[in-house]
Design a protein around this motif. Structure first.
Motif, PDB file in Angstrom:
ATOM      1  N   LEU A   1     -21.366  17.791  15.607  1.00 37.39           N
ATOM      2  CA  LEU A   1     -21.546  18.716  16.710  1.00 37.39           C
ATOM      3  C   LEU A   1     -22.973  19.243  16.779  1.00 37.39           C
ATOM      4  N   ARG A   2     -23.624  19.351  15.629  1.00 35.33           N
ATOM      5  CA  ARG A   2     -25.018  19.801  15.599  1.00 35.33           C
ATOM      6  C   ARG A   2     -25.997  18.708  16.001  1.00 35.33           C
ATOM      7  N   GLY A   3     -25.467  17.522  16.276  1.00 36.44           N
ATOM      8  CA  GLY A   3     -26.326  16.434  16.722  1.00 36.44           C
ATOM      9  C   GLY A   3     -26.769  15.501  15.632  1.00 36.44           C
ATOM     10  N   GLU A   4     -26.271  15.698  14.408  1.00 34.46           N
ATOM     11  CA  GLU A   4     -26.649  14.788  13.315  1.00 34.46           C
ATOM     12  C   GLU A   4     -25.938  13.461  13.504  1.00 34.46           C
ATOM     13  N   ARG A   5     -26.654  12.411  13.229  1.00 32.21           N
ATOM     14  CA  ARG A   5     -26.083  11.075  13.321  1.00 32.21           C
ATOM     15  C   ARG A   5     -26.380  10.271  12.066  1.00 32.21           C
ATOM     16  N   ALA A   6     -27.058  10.865  11.105  1.00 32.82           N
ATOM     17  CA  ALA A   6     -27.393  10.180   9.870  1.00 32.82           C
ATOM     18  C   ALA A   6     -27.490  11.178   8.736  1.00 32.82           C
TER      19      ALA A   6
ATOM     20  N   VAL B   1     -21.187   7.715  12.286  1.00 28.92           N
ATOM     21  CA  VAL B   1     -20.389   7.438  11.094  1.00 28.92           C
ATOM     22  C   VAL B   1     -21.102   8.028   9.880  1.00 28.92           C
ATOM     23  N   PHE B   2     -20.394   8.865   9.145  1.00 31.49           N
ATOM     24  CA  PHE B   2     -20.915   9.448   7.912  1.00 31.49           C
ATOM     25  C   PHE B   2     -20.155   8.836   6.737  1.00 31.49           C
ATOM     26  N   THR B   3     -20.859   8.523   5.656  1.00 31.72           N
ATOM     27  CA  THR B   3     -20.198   7.884   4.516  1.00 31.72           C
ATOM     28  C   THR B   3     -20.498   8.646   3.229  1.00 31.72           C
ATOM     29  N   ARG B   4     -19.612   8.466   2.260  1.00 36.14           N
ATOM     30  CA  ARG B   4     -19.751   9.168   0.978  1.00 36.14           C
ATOM     31  C   ARG B   4     -18.984   8.402  -0.097  1.00 36.14           C
ATOM     32  N   THR B   5     -19.490   8.434  -1.333  1.00 35.13           N
ATOM     33  CA  THR B   5     -18.810   7.835  -2.476  1.00 35.13           C
ATOM     34  C   THR B   5     -18.476   8.925  -3.485  1.00 35.13           C
ATOM     35  N   ARG B   6     -17.243   8.919  -3.980  1.00 35.56           N
ATOM     36  CA  ARG B   6     -16.812   9.880  -4.989  1.00 35.56           C
ATOM     37  C   ARG B   6     -15.976   9.171  -6.046  1.00 35.56           C
ATOM     38  N   ARG B   7     -15.866   9.792  -7.219  1.00 36.12           N
ATOM     39  CA  ARG B   7     -14.982   9.277  -8.252  1.00 36.12           C
ATOM     40  C   ARG B   7     -13.987  10.353  -8.651  1.00 36.12           C
ATOM     41  N   PHE B   8     -12.721   9.952  -8.775  1.00 35.84           N
ATOM     42  CA  PHE B   8     -11.635  10.860  -9.130  1.00 35.84           C
ATOM     43  C   PHE B   8     -11.013  10.409 -10.451  1.00 35.84           C
ATOM     44  N   PHE B   9     -10.314  11.332 -11.108  1.00 35.79           N
ATOM     45  CA  PHE B   9      -9.749  11.034 -12.420  1.00 35.79           C
ATOM     46  C   PHE B   9      -8.278  11.417 -12.472  1.00 35.79           C
ATOM     47  N   GLY B  10      -7.513  10.672 -13.256  1.00 34.24           N
ATOM     48  CA  GLY B  10      -6.089  10.930 -13.407  1.00 34.24           C
ATOM     49  C   GLY B  10      -5.291   9.653 -13.303  1.00 34.24           C
TER      50      GLY B  10
ATOM     51  N   MET C   1     -24.466   8.872   2.817  1.00 28.17           N
ATOM     52  CA  MET C   1     -25.165   8.139   3.873  1.00 28.17           C
ATOM     53  C   MET C   1     -24.400   8.262   5.169  1.00 28.17           C
ATOM     54  N   GLY C   2     -25.083   8.486   6.286  1.00 27.72           N
ATOM     55  CA  GLY C   2     -24.471   8.462   7.593  1.00 27.72           C
ATOM     56  C   GLY C   2     -25.285   7.570   8.488  1.00 27.72           C
ATOM     57  N   GLN C   3     -24.624   6.856   9.369  1.00 21.50           N
ATOM     58  CA  GLN C   3     -25.342   5.946  10.243  1.00 21.50           C
ATOM     59  C   GLN C   3     -24.722   6.002  11.621  1.00 21.50           C
ATOM     60  N   SER C   4     -25.509   5.704  12.648  1.00 19.25           N
ATOM     61  CA  SER C   4     -24.970   5.670  14.000  1.00 19.25           C
ATOM     62  C   SER C   4     -25.308   4.370  14.699  1.00 19.25           C
ATOM     63  N   SER C   5     -26.540   3.915  14.616  1.00 21.83           N
ATOM     64  CA  SER C   5     -26.916   2.679  15.300  1.00 21.83           C
ATOM     65  C   SER C   5     -28.168   2.145  14.648  1.00 21.83           C
ATOM     66  N   GLY C   6     -28.545   0.946  15.031  1.00 20.00           N
ATOM     67  CA  GLY C   6     -29.772   0.363  14.497  1.00 20.00           C
ATOM     68  C   GLY C   6     -29.532  -0.339  13.187  1.00 20.00           C
ATOM     69  N   GLN C   7     -30.525  -0.268  12.284  1.00 17.13           N
ATOM     70  CA  GLN C   7     -30.442  -0.972  11.019  1.00 17.13           C
ATOM     71  C   GLN C   7     -29.712  -0.125   9.990  1.00 17.13           C
ATOM     72  N   PHE C   8     -28.928  -0.788   9.151  1.00 20.49           N
ATOM     73  CA  PHE C   8     -28.156  -0.081   8.140  1.00 20.49           C
ATOM     74  C   PHE C   8     -28.542  -0.617   6.780  1.00 20.49           C
ATOM     75  N   HIS C   9     -28.730   0.271   5.849  1.00 23.43           N
ATOM     76  CA  HIS C   9     -29.152  -0.120   4.511  1.00 23.43           C
ATOM     77  C   HIS C   9     -28.175   0.463   3.500  1.00 23.43           C
ATOM     78  N   PHE C  10     -27.239  -0.352   3.065  1.00 22.83           N
ATOM     79  CA  PHE C  10     -26.255   0.063   2.085  1.00 22.83           C
ATOM     80  C   PHE C  10     -26.589  -0.562   0.747  1.00 22.83           C
ATOM     81  N   ARG C  11     -26.103   0.060  -0.304  1.00 24.72           N
ATOM     82  CA  ARG C  11     -26.269  -0.485  -1.638  1.00 24.72           C
ATOM     83  C   ARG C  11     -24.904  -0.662  -2.279  1.00 24.72           C
ATOM     84  N   ARG C  12     -24.842  -1.584  -3.233  1.00 25.54           N
ATOM     85  CA  ARG C  12     -23.620  -1.705  -4.009  1.00 25.54           C
ATOM     86  C   ARG C  12     -23.400  -0.424  -4.798  1.00 25.54           C
ATOM     87  N   TRP C  13     -22.155  -0.216  -5.232  1.00 32.54           N
ATOM     88  CA  TRP C  13     -21.832   0.987  -5.989  1.00 32.54           C
ATOM     89  C   TRP C  13     -22.716   1.075  -7.218  1.00 32.54           C
ATOM     90  N   ALA C  14     -23.289   2.243  -7.437  1.00 24.68           N
ATOM     91  CA  ALA C  14     -24.191   2.417  -8.579  1.00 24.68           C
ATOM     92  C   ALA C  14     -23.946   3.756  -9.257  1.00 24.68           C
TER      93      ALA C  14
END
Length: 204
Positions: free
Chosen positions: A199-204, A165-174, A1-14
């Motif tokens: 740079l390409r103009g993406e905001r979400a 702002v760009f966001t990402r969820t990952r899981r690591f092991f060890g 998920m990436g966001q820049s302005s306006g409304q934001f819709h996040f979810r709990r970790w799933a």
């Protein structure tokens, strides 16, 4: 998920989304060659990318506990691109130093892209940096609040009009220390990817 302005819709970790989990002994995806010899070292590649693109970095770290800054600071010349590093381990530190809201923590939990998003914005506002990498999650070895160990949420924030702002969820092991290092490397190696999207103009 990436966001820049306006409304934001996040979810709990799933559960893990996107790429396959990163396991011990493997490395996060590396960027294209920046300078000779850098392609085999993700830290050098990230440092070279920051320098070549005139980016000044600040970090906002929770579960990686300063590993991002430590990886960069081990390389001479980091002072040209590293402005500051915030280690905000507790909820109160996240709120006090970076302006993460109580409502966001209560609604989405500490391990959430929403919290990472607010951490990144807080560091961007409080520093002279033009890019921020934020991390929050569960380093392990035990789960927390039902979230598996090794789960991390990331945010990459870029100053500009508008801020992106760009966001990402990952899981690591060890082991715990390996998970923290993997998370820090992932944050660094994905910086160029999200910067290019910005740079390409993406905001979400």
């Amino acid at each position: 998920m990436g966001q820049s302005s306006g409304q934001f819709h996040f979810r709990r970790w799933a559960g893990n989304r996107g790429d396959e989990p990163i396991t011990p002994g493997s490395r996060p995806p590396q960027n294209k060659r920046v300078d000779s010899g850098m392609e085999n070292d993700p830290v050098l590649a990230a440092l070279g990318y920051l320098k070549n693109n005139k980016l000044i970095l600040s970090t906002a770290e929770s579960c990686t506990a300063g590993c991002l800054v430590a990886l960069l600071a081990a390389v001479p010349g980091t002072g040209e691109v590293l402005e500051s590093g915030y280690v905000v381990y507790s909820p109160s530190a996240k709120k006090r130093l970076l302006g993460v809201s109580t409502e966001t923590i209560e609604r989405y939990g500490l391990t959430s892209e929403a919290v990472a998003w607010e951490m990144a914005l807080g560091a961007l506002r409080d520093s002279d940096a033009n890019v921020v990498i934020a991390t929050t999650g569960v380093a392990g070895p035990a789960p927390e609040s039902g979230i598996p160990p090794g789960t991390m949420c990331f945010a990459w924030a870029f100053a500009g009009e508008p801020i992106a702002v760009f966001t990402r969820t990952r899981r690591f092991f060890g082991e715990r220390s390996e998970v923290m290092r993997q998370g820090a490397l992932f944050g660094l190696t994905r910086l160029s990817h999200y910067h290019q999207r910005w740079l390409r103009g993406e905001r979400a």
